[in-house]
Write a protein that holds these residues in place. Sequence first.
Motif, PDB file in Angstrom:
ATOM      1  N   VAL A 180       0.885  -1.165   0.000  1.00  0.00           N
ATOM      2  CA  VAL A 180       0.000   0.000   0.000  1.00  0.00           C
ATOM      3  C   VAL A 180       0.921   1.211   0.000  1.00  0.00           C
ATOM      4  O   VAL A 180       1.669   1.417   0.956  1.00  0.00           O
ATOM      5  CB  VAL A 180      -0.918   0.011   1.239  1.00  0.00           C
ATOM      6  CG1 VAL A 180      -1.688   1.312   1.328  1.00  0.00           C
ATOM      7  CG2 VAL A 180      -1.853  -1.184   1.238  1.00  0.00           C
ATOM      8  N   ASN A 181       0.889   1.974  -1.096  1.00  0.00           N
ATOM      9  CA  ASN A 181       1.821   3.089  -1.253  1.00  0.00           C
ATOM     10  C   ASN A 181       1.082   4.412  -1.438  1.00  0.00           C
ATOM     11  O   ASN A 181       0.560   4.678  -2.514  1.00  0.00           O
ATOM     12  CB  ASN A 181       2.720   2.849  -2.476  1.00  0.00           C
ATOM     13  CG  ASN A 181       3.502   1.561  -2.363  1.00  0.00           C
ATOM     14  OD1 ASN A 181       4.050   1.257  -1.315  1.00  0.00           O
ATOM     15  ND2 ASN A 181       3.543   0.793  -3.432  1.00  0.00           N
TER      16      ASN A 181
ATOM     17  N   LYS B 209      -4.261   5.169   6.586  1.00  0.00           N
ATOM     18  CA  LYS B 209      -4.069   4.490   7.869  1.00  0.00           C
ATOM     19  C   LYS B 209      -4.713   3.110   7.858  1.00  0.00           C
ATOM     20  O   LYS B 209      -4.076   2.117   8.209  1.00  0.00           O
ATOM     21  CB  LYS B 209      -4.634   5.332   9.007  1.00  0.00           C
ATOM     22  CG  LYS B 209      -4.475   4.672  10.376  1.00  0.00           C
ATOM     23  CD  LYS B 209      -5.217   5.427  11.461  1.00  0.00           C
ATOM     24  CE  LYS B 209      -5.103   4.821  12.831  1.00  0.00           C
ATOM     25  NZ  LYS B 209      -5.033   3.389  12.922  1.00  0.00           N
TER      26      LYS B 209
ATOM     27  N   GLN C 187      -2.872   0.681   5.363  1.00  0.00           N
ATOM     28  CA  GLN C 187      -1.569   0.261   5.878  1.00  0.00           C
ATOM     29  C   GLN C 187      -1.710  -0.634   7.109  1.00  0.00           C
ATOM     30  O   GLN C 187      -0.975  -1.612   7.250  1.00  0.00           O
ATOM     31  CB  GLN C 187      -0.689   1.474   6.170  1.00  0.00           C
ATOM     32  CG  GLN C 187      -0.224   2.153   4.902  1.00  0.00           C
ATOM     33  CD  GLN C 187       0.650   3.378   5.139  1.00  0.00           C
ATOM     34  OE1 GLN C 187       0.553   4.043   6.157  1.00  0.00           O
ATOM     35  NE2 GLN C 187       1.494   3.673   4.166  1.00  0.00           N
TER      36      GLN C 187
ATOM     37  N   GLN D 164      -0.290  -4.409   7.468  1.00  0.00           N
ATOM     38  CA  GLN D 164       0.577  -4.784   8.593  1.00  0.00           C
ATOM     39  C   GLN D 164      -0.040  -5.903   9.418  1.00  0.00           C
ATOM     40  O   GLN D 164       0.655  -6.838   9.817  1.00  0.00           O
ATOM     41  CB  GLN D 164       0.845  -3.577   9.490  1.00  0.00           C
ATOM     42  CG  GLN D 164       1.811  -2.594   8.889  1.00  0.00           C
ATOM     43  CD  GLN D 164       2.046  -1.397   9.795  1.00  0.00           C
ATOM     44  OE1 GLN D 164       1.232  -1.062  10.647  1.00  0.00           O
ATOM     45  NE2 GLN D 164       3.175  -0.730   9.604  1.00  0.00           N
TER      46      GLN D 164
END
Length: 190
Positions: free
Chosen positions: A139-140, A176, A179, A183
Amino acid sequence: METDTMDTVKDLLGRWTKKVGEATKKAEDLAGNTWQHLRTSPSFAEAAMGRIAQGTKVLAEGGYEKIFRQTFETVAEEQLLDSFACYLSTSAGPVMGILYVSTAKLAYCSDSPLSYKNGSQTEWSYYKVIVPLHQLKAVNPSTSRINPSEKYIQVISIDGHEFWFMGFLNYDGAVKYLQDALQLHSFLSV
């Protein structure tokens, strides 16, 4: 004693000033994101009407959770974490819709059906993208160098498919959640 009262007043004013500054920043971000969201569409009026129609649909159908479950296959334990109004970049141009983040997948669905040719027939279908979290590679978040108000999120699957989302009403929240989803899944699969 008077010094203690003055210190307390100074402390309260300092905290209040900080809160006002934070609220102002959030309001400025929301206004900028809304403006960019509306500008992303080929038609400003169409984008505004699309957001109104989406809001009406959400109210009529009982919320984003219900729409998510009706639109995509889900399992009972899957929970919708959040949803974000945005555009998906396609070869035909930006497509307005909603990006859903759940405990199992990222899922996008256009607000309106898009037309396509099937032989000589014109057919209509909603544009959908589904990336299970276990297939999420990256995710960039990125920003245009030419116009910093243009913000994008690139999503890459492990099989190399890239999806570009833009025109978010809540860009920071979307970054947020996306990402965090990446994670969390990376952590759980180790």
